[in-house]
Design a protein around this motif. Structure first.
Motif, mmCIF file in Angstrom:
data_model
loop_
_atom_site.group_PDB
_atom_site.id
_atom_site.type_symbol
_atom_site.label_atom_id
_atom_site.label_comp_id
_atom_site.label_asym_id
_atom_site.label_seq_id
_atom_site.Cartn_x
_atom_site.Cartn_y
_atom_site.Cartn_z
ATOM 1 N N GLY A 127 -5.042 -11.099 -2.042
ATOM 2 C CA GLY A 127 -5.295 -9.922 -2.729
ATOM 3 C C GLY A 127 -4.390 -8.487 -2.630
ATOM 4 O O GLY A 127 -4.876 -7.698 -3.049
ATOM 5 N N ALA A 128 -3.392 -8.866 -1.576
ATOM 6 C CA ALA A 128 -2.563 -7.684 -1.386
ATOM 7 C C ALA A 128 -1.665 -6.926 -2.484
ATOM 8 O O ALA A 128 -1.148 -7.854 -3.304
ATOM 9 C CB ALA A 128 -1.553 -8.006 -0.344
ATOM 10 N N ALA A 129 -1.992 -5.866 -2.629
ATOM 11 C CA ALA A 129 -1.390 -5.153 -3.892
ATOM 12 C C ALA A 129 0.141 -5.077 -3.718
ATOM 13 O O ALA A 129 0.842 -5.012 -4.598
ATOM 14 C CB ALA A 129 -2.169 -3.755 -3.953
ATOM 15 N N ALA A 130 0.696 -5.116 -2.379
ATOM 16 C CA ALA A 130 2.157 -5.233 -2.102
ATOM 17 C C ALA A 130 2.668 -6.777 -2.001
ATOM 18 O O ALA A 130 3.779 -6.809 -1.872
ATOM 19 C CB ALA A 130 2.321 -4.419 -0.703
ATOM 20 N N TYR A 135 -7.748 -9.101 0.921
ATOM 21 C CA TYR A 135 -6.463 -8.813 1.523
ATOM 22 C C TYR A 135 -6.923 -8.791 3.059
ATOM 23 O O TYR A 135 -7.897 -8.334 3.350
ATOM 24 C CB TYR A 135 -6.063 -7.658 0.803
ATOM 25 N N ALA A 171 -2.102 -3.995 4.774
ATOM 26 C CA ALA A 171 -1.218 -3.264 3.762
ATOM 27 C C ALA A 171 0.122 -3.394 4.829
ATOM 28 O O ALA A 171 0.269 -3.513 5.874
ATOM 29 C CB ALA A 171 -1.767 -2.067 3.483
ATOM 30 N N GLN A 189 -0.062 -2.365 8.221
ATOM 31 C CA GLN A 189 -1.543 -2.121 8.550
ATOM 32 C C GLN A 189 -2.025 -3.220 8.611
ATOM 33 O O GLN A 189 -2.848 -3.887 7.910
ATOM 34 C CB GLN A 189 -2.185 -1.185 7.772
ATOM 35 N N ALA A 190 -1.921 -4.075 9.647
ATOM 36 C CA ALA A 190 -2.736 -5.231 9.806
ATOM 37 C C ALA A 190 -4.169 -4.954 10.063
ATOM 38 O O ALA A 190 -4.228 -4.239 10.969
ATOM 39 C CB ALA A 190 -2.021 -6.233 11.077
ATOM 40 N N ILE A 191 -5.001 -5.904 9.170
ATOM 41 C CA ILE A 191 -6.491 -5.533 9.525
ATOM 42 C C ILE A 191 -7.157 -6.478 10.429
ATOM 43 O O ILE A 191 -8.283 -6.410 11.122
ATOM 44 C CB ILE A 191 -7.333 -5.385 8.378
ATOM 45 N N GLN A 198 -2.085 -0.119 -4.223
ATOM 46 C CA GLN A 198 -1.482 -0.224 -2.924
ATOM 47 C C GLN A 198 -2.038 0.864 -2.112
ATOM 48 O O GLN A 198 -2.592 0.838 -0.851
ATOM 49 C CB GLN A 198 -0.212 -0.080 -2.863
ATOM 50 N N GLN A 217 -5.585 0.238 -0.991
ATOM 51 C CA GLN A 217 -5.663 -0.809 0.226
ATOM 52 C C GLN A 217 -5.246 -0.006 1.518
ATOM 53 O O GLN A 217 -5.810 -0.415 2.277
ATOM 54 C CB GLN A 217 -4.768 -2.060 -0.299
#
Lengths: 275, 238
Positions: A71-74, A102, A105, A108-110, B5, B8
């Protein structure tokens, strides 16, 4: 993109997530299929990876990942998709799965399955991500609903997002009925209404697990007995879909093993009704 | 950066960075704008339930602690919750690779004011984790004795403390002793402050140049090879 047809996929029955700590349990109770995490193989020693492959040999396998960042927007992690595809081929996996979420980002590892804000803009992005992943994997790809501990106000509902995604990509759904229960308890969702609203015709596999109430919320710990409400939801899904597989997730606190054996029997009984 | 983006990235900050969480709680809309959000994205971020987000942030800290406990058990046994929290504040985002995260934590331990043994233990345990990872990546065979090799104890050698060491010299600068059980019996290794470098060199096959000194007359190469066995014994799954 045509929707997935679960009936065209093999019927796998009742399985378990492969965890090396209880390998002897598997030899005795023989789950009908295994779910193997490619992360456990890719980062293990060669001996350990070989041992897993030996343990699951002769039993159908599906792969289940937590690292694709679907689901990552990037953009999803396509390098991992290719590695996952390679492990899937080595294991002869019937299909591959990951989560609708996701995990980070850029920069930014969650380290955690994090819920998506379901918007039209994100649906387009995730549709692109899923198509790219499908092309890399070469086997049917399913997405799992996650346990959520917060929700975005004003976003579209998860069922609507799933309709858009399954019709736009032909991906299937890995429906975690325990996550449905958790989200109902944590966020006030109506579990029955959720199941009525999602595209059940795309559900290929189910997950079921135990969760624990920690800090006032139901946490998806995979370390407790399965709650009767989760079993009830699983039966409900079987009655109204063409689901091919039901998998018990247990990652910690494995004992007492006779109880785990009873849960596997219960899953088998439920899947007999789906055959 | 698109709105999706930006949203997030902002949510990732809320889940992981206590400073960001505080700033958001004080002024949700202002925080959202600083992350480039407007319209629906701004409303989504500023409308999140504060308690729910704080819950996720707290769980992430617990998860990160558990992961470090897995790779650095002896070190983490000596680290207080407040100290661990300081680390998470200094490094809000974990390294995706758990071994790299452990190495970064070990490095932080050298700078932080901690229990006198924790910095050395962290270095050693992190080196063992790195050794195990290196071995797995190289695809090498496990040494035949690995299953039987166990590190029994890690502790400081304070025998030389006070002789040649300045008074007030921090104990964590003292050498570290490792008691390792092998099929040949219990062996004792003295690890200098360069133990991490030693382990990394061992991983790279440069044992002969490694600088560890055995308490007897054994060479650095021997000590490094034994350390490698210990790493395999500790980290071998199952």
């Amino acid at each position: 993109m045509p929707r997935i047809h679960p009936s065209s996929l093999p019927f796998l029955g009742a399985g378990m997530g492969y965890r090396r700590a209880i390998a002897p349990f598997y030899r005795r109770h023989r789950p009908s299929f295994f779910e193997v995490m490619p992360e456990h193989l890719a980062f293990a020693s060669p001996e350990a990876a070989r041992s897993v492959q030996q343990d699951v040999a002769g039993t159908p396998v599906v792969t289940h990942s937590v690292s694709l960042n679907v689901g990552a927007a990037a953009g999803a992690d396509m390098a991992w998709a290719r590695r996952m595809a390679a492990w899937g081929r080595r294991l002869n996996a019937s299909w591959a799965t990951d989560h609708l979420c996701y995990i980070g980002a850029p920069g930014q590892a969650i380290g955690q399955l994090t819920p998506l804000a379901y918007t039209e803009e994100l649906l387009e992005v995730v549709t692109r991500n899923v198509r790219a992943i499908q092309a890399a994997l070469g086997v049917p790809f399913l997405l799992e609903n996650i346990s959520q501990y917060f929700a975005y106000p004003g976003a579209m509902g998860e069922p609507e997002f799933l309709h858009g995604l399954t019709s736009g990509t032909g991906c299937g759904i890995l429906l975690d009925v325990t996550n449905v229960r958790n989200n109902a308890a944590n966020l006030g969702w109506d579990a029955k209404r959720y199941l009525d609203a999602i595209p059940l015709e795309s559900v290929v596999q189910m997950h079921i697990a135990g969760s624990e109430r920690i800090g006032g919320k139901l946490l998806d710990t995979h370390g407790a007995p399965i709650h009767r409400e989760s079993w009830r939801l699983a039966r409900q899904v079987v009655a109204s879909s063409r689901v091919r597989a039901l998998l018990i997730e247990r990652d910690q606190t494995f004992g007492p093993l006779p109880q785990l054996a009873r849960e596997l029997e219960q899953a088998r009984t439920i899947m007999e009704a789906a055959r | 950066m698109s709105q999706a983006q930006a949203l997030q990235a902002a949510v990732a900050a809320l889940c992981m960075d206590e400073g960001a969480l505080d700033a958001w709680a004080a002024d949700p809309a202002g925080f959202a704008r600083r992350w480039g959000l407007a319209g629906p994205g701004l409303r989504m971020l500023s409308g999140l339930h504060a308690q729910d987000v704080a819950y996720v942030a707290a769980q992430r800290r617990i998860d990160r602690s558990s992961q470090l406990c897995g790779l650095l058990p002896e070190t983490m046994a000596r680290i207080s919750a407040a100290q661990a929290r300081s680390y998470f504040k200094a490094h809000p985002y974990p390294r995706a690779d758990a071994v790299q995260e452990a190495a970064r934590f070990a490095k932080w331990c050298q700078r932080a004011v901690l229990d006198c043994m924790a910095p050395d233990l962290a270095r050693l345990e992190s080196a063992l984790a790195t050794l195990g990872r290196g071995r797995a990546r190289r695809g090498g065979r496990r040494p035949g004795l690995a299953r039987a090799v166990v590190v029994l104890e890690l502790r400081h050698d304070v025998s030389g403390y006070g002789r040649g060491a300045r008074k007030g010299h921090a104990l964590h600068r003292a050498t570290c002793l490792a008691l390792v059980r092998t099929p040949a019996g219990v062996e004792r290794y003295r690890l200098t402050g360069a133990d991490r470098e030693l382990a990394l060199r061992a991983r790279d096959g440069q044992e002969a140049q490694a600088g560890a000194r055995h308490s007897g007359k054994v060479t650095g190469a021997h000590a490094a090879a034994r350390l490698r066995l210990a790493a395999a014994g500790i980290l071998a799954p199952g």
